[in-house]
Enzyme design. Structure first.
Site, PDB file in Angstrom:
ATOM      1  N   LEU A  54      56.977  67.338 -18.273  1.00 30.21           N
ATOM      2  CA  LEU A  54      56.877  66.381 -19.364  1.00 30.21           C
ATOM      3  C   LEU A  54      58.199  65.666 -19.596  1.00 30.21           C
ATOM      4  O   LEU A  54      59.258  66.133 -19.167  1.00 30.21           O
ATOM      5  CB  LEU A  54      56.416  67.115 -20.630  1.00 30.21           C
ATOM      6  N   PRO A  55      58.162  64.515 -20.295  1.00 27.71           N
ATOM      7  CA  PRO A  55      59.365  63.675 -20.394  1.00 27.71           C
ATOM      8  C   PRO A  55      60.497  64.212 -21.255  1.00 27.71           C
ATOM      9  O   PRO A  55      61.654  63.923 -20.995  1.00 27.71           O
ATOM     10  CB  PRO A  55      58.823  62.369 -20.998  1.00 27.71           C
ATOM     11  N   THR A 115      62.784  68.470 -17.908  1.00 27.50           N
ATOM     12  CA  THR A 115      64.216  68.512 -18.170  1.00 27.50           C
ATOM     13  C   THR A 115      64.416  68.500 -19.681  1.00 27.50           C
ATOM     14  O   THR A 115      64.281  67.462 -20.335  1.00 27.50           O
ATOM     15  CB  THR A 115      64.932  67.312 -17.532  1.00 27.50           C
ATOM     16  N   LYS A 148      69.983  72.176 -14.798  1.00 23.17           N
ATOM     17  CA  LYS A 148      69.462  70.824 -14.606  1.00 23.17           C
ATOM     18  C   LYS A 148      70.271  69.777 -15.365  1.00 23.17           C
ATOM     19  O   LYS A 148      70.603  68.722 -14.820  1.00 23.17           O
ATOM     20  CB  LYS A 148      67.996  70.773 -15.050  1.00 23.17           C
ATOM     21  N   LYS A 181      68.632  60.022 -21.782  1.00 17.08           N
ATOM     22  CA  LYS A 181      68.062  61.183 -22.462  1.00 17.08           C
ATOM     23  C   LYS A 181      68.731  62.475 -21.999  1.00 17.08           C
ATOM     24  O   LYS A 181      69.096  63.333 -22.811  1.00 17.08           O
ATOM     25  CB  LYS A 181      66.555  61.239 -22.196  1.00 17.08           C
TER      26      LYS A 181
END
Length: 349
Positions: free
Chosen positions: A103-104, A136, A221, A296
């Site tokens: 997912l974003p 992430t 990450k 982000k």
């Protein structure tokens, strides 16, 4: 730009582009004797550019896959090929041994896990013994969710687990690696769960690196993407300086790639249009890794550094630059567009 706006851009990037790959027409009936029984039924939530391809590789490997996404056109592509589609995360969990999410943003992950129709089913006993989040997100959110998962109950004990477990397993490699099944997974959580899930990871990736306890995969990450973002800025800045001093980017690329400046941003993902084929800079920075997503991820890295009192000036500056690209309407362009759109670099003719 507020973080909420960045997340909206990220969500758009993940949901407006349909996957371009053929799903096997008999996908629903594929079976494989190599699929372990404790991993046989896999739920996959989040079918953006990355997730759609990861799910497809699981289908090709013989797993019985059920999917969910808010993008109805992507869902239709799966259902048209005989793949089971579900209307909510809870419905996916009801028929799955393992659930993978891609997912974003942290906001989306929290909603999928803890929302009214979320995976955790309002605290009721659940079927999946394992949850794998490949999004992430920040380590703090990962640890919060891992704790919530481990405090839940299973409808029946599975494999060797009395309660469900969670692994954070973000990936590196981009869309091309997701499609070819050559991703690198960075994995945090119980090592025993990681070992039990290795067949799943090997169906989607080439490398799996166990990082440690819950949240360390997420930490790895954001550190990786921090280094990637700063590296792209340094390479772009050097190319623009070189152009201003009369050195062609092609010449500098040869020098970088045969000397100490060599890095992924110069030899694999060159940001100068006209230097390298097959990269976003060769197609007007379309596709690839969106600037909104880089902004982000740098915001996540900055927040994590602030939480532990660590001074990270390059993180702050990189976040500022990529946020400005988003403010200028370039959030959907690949992050290597910083060469042209922040530094005003010139194409190689």
């Amino acid at each position: 730009m507020a973080i909420r706006s960045l997340l909206k851009l990220a969500e758009s990037k993940f949901n407006i582009i349909s996957p371009r790959f053929p799903l096997p027409s008999s996908a629903r009936t594929i079976s494989s004797s190599s699929v372990p029984s404790h991993l046989e039924r896999v739920g996959f939530i989040g079918l953006g550019n990355m997730g759609s391809r990861m799910a497809n590789n699981l289908i090709k490997a013989g797993y019985n896959v059920a999917v969910h996404d808010i993008n109805l056109s992507v869902i239709k592509m799966f259902s048209d090929k005989g793949i089971s589609v579900k209307g909510s995360p809870m419905e996916v969990a009801e028929i799955s041994d393992v659930v993978i999410t891609m997912l974003p943003s942290p906001t989306h992950v929290l909603e999928v896990y803890t929302g009214s129709n979320g995976l955790l089913n309002g605290g009721n006993p659940m079927r999946p013994w394992l949850f794998i989040d490949s999004s992430t997100i920040d380590p703090q959110t990962t640890r919060k969710l891992s704790s919530a998962v481990s405090n839940s109950a299973l409808i029946e004990h599975k494999y060797s687990w009395n309660t469900p477990v969670m692994l954070d397993a973000p990936v590196s490699g981009g869309v091309s690696a997701a499609e070819t099944g050559t991703l690198t997974f960075m994995i945090g959580g119980l090592e025993e769960a990681y070992k039990a899930a290795e067949p799943l990871f090997s169906s989607m990736g080439k490398n799996t690196i166990y990082c440690g306890t819950s949240g360390t995969g997420s930490a790895a990450k954001i550190c990786n993407n921090l280094a990637m973002g700063v590296s792209m800025l340094g390479v772009s800045e050097a190319f623009v300086l070189g152009q201003s001093l009369g050195i062609k980017a092609t010449t500098l690329t040869k020098i970088f790639n045969s000397s100490s400046a060599r890095c992924w941003s110069s030899d694999t993902y060159n940001p100068v249009p006209g230097v390298m084929d097959g990269v976003p800079s060769s197609r007007n920075y379309d596709g690839g890794f969106a600037s909104a997503l880089m902004a982000k991820d740098l915001t996540l890295a900055s927040a994590s550094a602030k939480e532990i009192g660590l001074n990270c000036p390059l993180t702050s500056e990189a976040k500022h630059i990529f946020t400005k690209l988003c403010d200028d309407g370039l959030g959907k362009k690949d992050f290597s567009c910083v060469f042209r759109n922040f530094y005003n670099g010139k194409d190689e003719l």
